[in-house]
Design an enzyme around this catalytic site. Sequence first.
Site, PDB file in Angstrom:
ATOM      1  N   GLY A  55       0.780  -1.238   0.000  1.00 53.16           N
ATOM      2  CA  GLY A  55       0.000   0.000   0.000  1.00 53.16           C
ATOM      3  C   GLY A  55       0.806   1.280   0.000  1.00 53.16           C
ATOM      4  O   GLY A  55       0.389   2.283  -0.573  1.00 53.16           O
ATOM      5  N   GLU A 109       3.782   4.168   5.991  1.00 51.88           N
ATOM      6  CA  GLU A 109       2.565   3.382   5.777  1.00 51.88           C
ATOM      7  C   GLU A 109       1.586   4.158   4.910  1.00 51.88           C
ATOM      8  O   GLU A 109       1.672   5.385   4.810  1.00 51.88           O
ATOM      9  CB  GLU A 109       1.894   3.122   7.141  1.00 51.88           C
ATOM     10  N   ASP A 110       0.626   3.431   4.318  1.00 53.01           N
ATOM     11  CA  ASP A 110      -0.450   4.126   3.604  1.00 53.01           C
ATOM     12  C   ASP A 110      -1.532   4.577   4.591  1.00 53.01           C
ATOM     13  O   ASP A 110      -1.898   5.744   4.634  1.00 53.01           O
ATOM     14  CB  ASP A 110      -1.034   3.249   2.485  1.00 53.01           C
ATOM     15  N   ASP A 113      -5.001   2.211  10.631  1.00 55.89           N
ATOM     16  CA  ASP A 113      -6.434   2.042  10.883  1.00 55.89           C
ATOM     17  C   ASP A 113      -6.601   1.592  12.343  1.00 55.89           C
ATOM     18  O   ASP A 113      -6.558   2.426  13.253  1.00 55.89           O
ATOM     19  CB  ASP A 113      -6.942   1.012   9.865  1.00 55.89           C
ATOM     20  N   LYS A 141      -6.511   7.015  10.426  1.00 56.11           N
ATOM     21  CA  LYS A 141      -7.931   6.853  10.792  1.00 56.11           C
ATOM     22  C   LYS A 141      -8.024   6.825  12.313  1.00 56.11           C
ATOM     23  O   LYS A 141      -8.225   5.765  12.921  1.00 56.11           O
ATOM     24  CB  LYS A 141      -8.470   5.550  10.213  1.00 56.11           C
ATOM     25  N   PHE A 163     -14.111   3.472   3.597  1.00 53.24           N
ATOM     26  CA  PHE A 163     -13.083   2.600   3.037  1.00 53.24           C
ATOM     27  C   PHE A 163     -12.604   3.259   1.759  1.00 53.24           C
ATOM     28  O   PHE A 163     -13.376   3.531   0.848  1.00 53.24           O
ATOM     29  CB  PHE A 163     -13.637   1.199   2.748  1.00 53.24           C
ATOM     30  N   ASP A 170      -5.740  -0.321  -1.921  1.00 51.05           N
ATOM     31  CA  ASP A 170      -6.513  -1.233  -2.769  1.00 51.05           C
ATOM     32  C   ASP A 170      -7.826  -1.674  -2.161  1.00 51.05           C
ATOM     33  O   ASP A 170      -8.048  -1.543  -0.957  1.00 51.05           O
ATOM     34  CB  ASP A 170      -5.691  -2.497  -3.034  1.00 51.05           C
ATOM     35  N   ARG A 176      -5.046   0.491  -6.937  1.00 46.16           N
ATOM     36  CA  ARG A 176      -3.811   1.090  -6.402  1.00 46.16           C
ATOM     37  C   ARG A 176      -3.263   2.149  -7.358  1.00 46.16           C
ATOM     38  O   ARG A 176      -2.582   3.072  -6.950  1.00 46.16           O
ATOM     39  CB  ARG A 176      -2.738   0.006  -6.212  1.00 46.16           C
TER      40      ARG A 176
HETATM   41  P1  IMP Z   1      -4.455  -1.698  10.666  1.00 44.66           P
HETATM   42  O1  IMP Z   1      -3.589  -2.846  11.066  1.00 44.66           O
HETATM   43  O2  IMP Z   1      -5.907  -1.924  11.044  1.00 44.66           O
HETATM   44  O3  IMP Z   1      -3.961  -0.364  11.128  1.00 44.66           O
HETATM   45  O4  IMP Z   1      -4.541  -1.715   9.103  1.00 44.66           O
HETATM   46  C1  IMP Z   1      -3.615  -1.192   8.299  1.00 44.66           C
HETATM   47  C2  IMP Z   1      -3.754  -1.695   6.887  1.00 44.66           C
HETATM   48  O5  IMP Z   1      -5.114  -2.015   6.521  1.00 44.66           O
HETATM   49  C3  IMP Z   1      -3.330  -0.600   5.944  1.00 44.66           C
HETATM   50  O6  IMP Z   1      -1.950  -0.636   5.732  1.00 44.66           O
HETATM   51  C4  IMP Z   1      -4.135  -0.923   4.710  1.00 44.66           C
HETATM   52  O7  IMP Z   1      -3.415  -1.839   3.915  1.00 44.66           O
HETATM   53  C5  IMP Z   1      -5.394  -1.585   5.212  1.00 44.66           C
HETATM   54  N1  IMP Z   1      -6.526  -0.630   5.233  1.00 44.66           N
HETATM   55  C6  IMP Z   1      -7.131  -0.098   6.306  1.00 44.66           C
HETATM   56  N2  IMP Z   1      -8.109   0.749   5.939  1.00 44.66           N
HETATM   57  C7  IMP Z   1      -8.127   0.749   4.581  1.00 44.66           C
HETATM   58  C8  IMP Z   1      -8.902   1.458   3.588  1.00 44.66           C
HETATM   59  O8  IMP Z   1      -9.805   2.277   3.865  1.00 44.66           O
HETATM   60  N3  IMP Z   1      -8.580   1.206   2.302  1.00 44.66           N
HETATM   61  C9  IMP Z   1      -7.598   0.338   1.924  1.00 44.66           C
HETATM   62  N4  IMP Z   1      -6.843  -0.318   2.809  1.00 44.66           N
HETATM   63  C10 IMP Z   1      -7.105  -0.131   4.134  1.00 44.66           C
END
Ligand code: IMP
Length: 189
Positions: A55, A109-110, A113, A141, A163, A170, A176
């Site tokens: 990402g 990171e992208d 969340d 987020k 989302f 993606d 992407r």
């Molecule tokens: P976390 O472990 O919940 O913080 O998730 C992080 C990863 O989930 C990110 O690096 C993304 O790859 C994916 N992710 C979380 N939210 C989204 C979204 O809205 N769109 C696309 N990918 C997401």
Amino acid sequence: MIGILEERISEVLFSREEIARRVREIGEQISNDYRNGSAADKRGRPPVLICVLHGALVFLADLVREIPTEIEYDFICVSSYGNGTSPGAVRLIKDLERPIEGRDVLIVEDIVDTGYTIDYLRRGFNARNPASIRICSLIDKVPRREAPVNVDYAGFTLEDDAFIVGYGMDYAELYRNLPYIGVLKPEFV
Ligand code: IMP
């Protein structure tokens, strides 16, 4: 040109221009911070930006070109386990190529969340004794956070639960390559 991917987007959240402007600002901030003595590497080596694949690839590519000071970069690839396993479980797919002991590490990171992915990475990197670890994420987020993670450099903060796709992010490995960040129409989710 409106392509097949663009037809599936209901709303553009951050345009190509807005992203470019913000990436430039973050690049400037990172350059200043590491130049102005916050670098902790005792041997004076440049910071290592660690791109979390897949990402953050597009973000990293633009970000590094907005940093005029010395840097290095490396890649790591992780994936979340699907449903049915414990929440937040993360699996390492590809590790770094070089050691980070004594280095200033900046994780790129992208999206942060729930924070579980970054938390997993930060713990893993900590065990390798870097000089410092900071986190840079294009999207933060904040309200969805479950793990105790603080983003040092955030591009944009998202307060709602959208989302999003594009600019590296993606849905089922698609979108992407969209040059902006948008929300998918519900019929494509
Ligand atoms: P976390 O472990 O919940 O913080 O998730 C992080 C990863 O989930 C990110 O690096 C993304 O790859 C994916 N992710 C979380 N939210 C989204 C979204 O809205 N769109 C696309 N990918 C997401």
